[in-house]
Design an enzyme around this catalytic site. Structure first.
Site, PDB file in Angstrom:
ATOM      1  N   GLU A 115     -17.197 -12.188  36.496  1.00 35.88           N
ATOM      2  CA  GLU A 115     -16.268 -11.207  37.063  1.00 35.88           C
ATOM      3  C   GLU A 115     -15.535 -11.869  38.220  1.00 35.88           C
ATOM      4  OE1 GLU A 115     -13.861  -8.624  38.313  1.00 35.88           O
ATOM      5  OE2 GLU A 115     -15.017  -8.034  36.547  1.00 35.88           O
TER       6      GLU A 115
ATOM      7  N   CYS B 220     -13.060   1.666  37.030  1.00 34.19           N
ATOM      8  CA  CYS B 220     -13.653   2.976  37.255  1.00 34.19           C
ATOM      9  C   CYS B 220     -14.314   3.078  38.622  1.00 34.19           C
ATOM     10  CB  CYS B 220     -14.673   3.304  36.167  1.00 34.19           C
ATOM     11  SG  CYS B 220     -15.406   4.939  36.385  1.00 34.19           S
TER      12      CYS B 220
ATOM     13  N   GLU C  43      -2.595  13.569  38.943  1.00 35.06           N
ATOM     14  CA  GLU C  43      -3.794  13.710  39.774  1.00 35.06           C
ATOM     15  C   GLU C  43      -3.511  13.322  41.216  1.00 35.06           C
ATOM     16  OE1 GLU C  43      -7.348  12.960  36.468  1.00 35.06           O
ATOM     17  OE2 GLU C  43      -6.471  11.251  37.521  1.00 35.06           O
TER      18      GLU C  43
ATOM     19  N   ARG D  46       2.337  14.494  28.887  1.00 32.76           N
ATOM     20  CA  ARG D  46       2.767  14.392  27.486  1.00 32.76           C
ATOM     21  C   ARG D  46       1.570  14.091  26.580  1.00 32.76           C
ATOM     22  NH1 ARG D  46       4.542   9.980  24.414  1.00 32.76           N
ATOM     23  NH2 ARG D  46       4.398   8.633  26.254  1.00 32.76           N
TER      24      ARG D  46
ATOM     25  N   CYS E 184     -11.799   6.045  38.590  1.00 35.33           N
ATOM     26  CA  CYS E 184     -12.435   7.364  38.521  1.00 35.33           C
ATOM     27  C   CYS E 184     -13.227   7.746  39.764  1.00 35.33           C
ATOM     28  CB  CYS E 184     -13.392   7.449  37.322  1.00 35.33           C
ATOM     29  SG  CYS E 184     -13.235   6.203  36.071  1.00 35.33           S
TER      30      CYS E 184
ATOM     31  N   TYR F 201     -24.572  -2.010  40.592  1.00 38.45           N
ATOM     32  CA  TYR F 201     -24.215  -2.723  39.357  1.00 38.45           C
ATOM     33  C   TYR F 201     -24.819  -4.125  39.352  1.00 38.45           C
ATOM     34  CZ  TYR F 201     -20.967   0.405  36.943  1.00 38.45           C
ATOM     35  OH  TYR F 201     -20.425   1.440  36.204  1.00 38.45           O
TER      36      TYR F 201
END
Length: 451
Positions: A34, A42, A181, A204, A47, A98
């Site tokens: 990574e 996220c 949002e 949409r 999120c 994580y």
């Protein structure tokens, strides 16, 4: 040939991390690279921080409601300087979780950018070369700025969490769930919020009646929504960012945020040289088992541009492990996925919209819109909507659409019934929970229309 690893995962987001952990638990020797922060879109810039900002932005209205219910409350202005450090402390905590989960699963972590040398060899930015029997690409996607003069002066959803101070005014460009949002979030935090969308209505692809109610609710709460409007050009000025709009108006904002599109992270990874096929938007083309054109290389999550949702990426990662490491070929099920849009008002949806369903077969529409008890008592005009789209032939509920507080929580549970193939009569046989908003889902007896 002996490989360094059975599986090398490129990308430490939700899909990549889950696949790495589950594969390691199945006995595979696994490594993961990574280049930024563990947790991906996220956890770090999607999120999780967004939902925390949704929570924060809702308290102004809650304070007003508390007063209407008899509580003696006074609220000052929102303090971004107090909220922002706590937000980032929580993201740091989750990233550490994580890393710990991967470490406990005996997954080797490389904090480096990875690219492909060939179908079995990964090149790391540290200069190392690592070989693997299987390679899983889970590099996700990113927001992109449009080709508009002056767009470089704007921010995207990535940068909005990093602002040193909250702007007094903001223009949000876009009509999808991210733009809508953040329009609600900024408006709720006390920022003068304008939203431009070039189309006729926001959101949409979602049910027309539901997205219309969301738009009405946003406007009523203070969002200055302009439909059929786009930016022609923009530039910095003494007062902030000057914007010329397609409707002929000009205005200046403290910040401009684009939420007009995302692009898979596939550049400069050596994918095509290794034989991986990319689509027009740079997405990795995969089959039903997430396998690319190269047998040893797979891809899951937003980088495939299938369904851009965190739980879907996780499901795809687990199906990949079942297929490759457990000898149980598993296709990813992308049908009937429930989702929530954390606009204000909130929306939850699963299955077909009324428009999509009636193009396929004759349907009955059961729908009610009303002012819920808590809003009515507080003197609010907010309305909620409960809607079922039902097949005339099979009586199955083809779609369920909710606009209401906690619609996301409701649609998770309604989604189980719809996924199981519940009929309208199954809903009718369920005794209502009273007094709740959701009881309307099981008490609507007569269709409001057929189509």
């Amino acid at each position: 040939m002996a490989f360094d690893y059975d599986l090398f995962v490129i990308g430490g987001g939700s899909g990549g991390v889950r696949a790495a952990r589950v594969a390691a638990a199945a006995g595979a020797k696994v490594a993961l690279a990574e280049e930024f922060r563990m947790g991906g879109t996220c956890v770090i810039r999607g999120c999780v921080p967004k939902k925390l900002m949704v929570f924060a932005s809702g308290y102004a209205e809650m304070m007003q409601d508390a007063s209407a219910y008899g509580w003696d409350v006074t609220a000052g202005d929102f303090d971004w300087g107090q909220f922002r450090p706590k937000l980032h402390a929580e993201l740091d905590r989750l990233e550490a979780v994580y890393r710990k989960l991967l470490g406990n699963s005996d997954v080797t972590i490389f904090d480096a950018r990875a690219s492909l040398k060939d179908p079995h060899t990964v090149l790391l930015s540290t200069g190392e070369e690592v070989s693997a029997k299987h390679i899983l690409i889970a590099t996700g996607g990113r927001p992109v700025l449009p080709d508009i003069k002056g767009a470089e002066h704007a921010i995207t959803s990535n940068e909005v969490f990093l602002l040193d101070e909250l702007p007094k005014s903001i223009l949000i460009v876009g009509g999808g769930y991210i733009a809508s949002e953040f329009a609600g979030i900024m408006n709720g935090l006390g920022v003068a919020t304008t939203q431009f969308y070039r189309g006729a209505q926001i959101l949409r692809g979602f049910d027309d009646e539901a997205r219309g109610l969301v738009a009405e609710g946003m406007i009523e709460k203070g969002v200055n929504l302009h439909l059929g409007t786009n930016i022609l050009e923009m530039d910095t000025c003494d007062g902030g960012i000057w914007v010329k709009a397609s409707n002929g108006t000009e205005a200046t904002y403290d910040q401009v945020m684009f939420a007009t599109g995302r692009k898979p992270n596939t550049e400069n990874m050596g994918l095509e040289d290794a034989g991986v096929t990319l689509g027009r938007n740079g997405e990795i083309i995969v089959d039903d088992y997430s396998q690319t054109a190269v047998p040893s290389i797979y891809a899951v999550g937003d980088v495939t541009d299938r369904v851009q949702l965190t739980p879907v990426a996780i499901r795809e990662g687990m199906a990949f492990v079942e297929t490759v490491f457990k000898g149980n070929p598993t296709k990813v099920d992308h049908e009937l996925i429930p989702s929530a849009i954390f606009t204000q008002p909130e929306m939850g949806t699963i299955g077909l919209s009324e428009e999509a369903a009636r193009d396929l077969e004759p349907v009955e529409i059961y729908c009610t819109s009303f002012k819920p008890m808590n809003h009515a008592f507080a003197g609010r005009t907010d309305r909620v909507m409960m809607k079922l789209v039902v097949s005339q032939a099979t009586r199955k509920v083809l779609g369920c659409h909710i606009v209401a507080d906690h619609a996301g929580e409701m649609i998770q549970l309604a989604g189980i019934a719809v996924k199981m193939g519940a009929t309208k009569e199954d809903f009718d046989r369920t005794v209502a929970v009273h007094p709740t908003m959701a009881e309307e889902l099981v008490t609507m007896k007569d269709p409001v229309r057929t189509a």
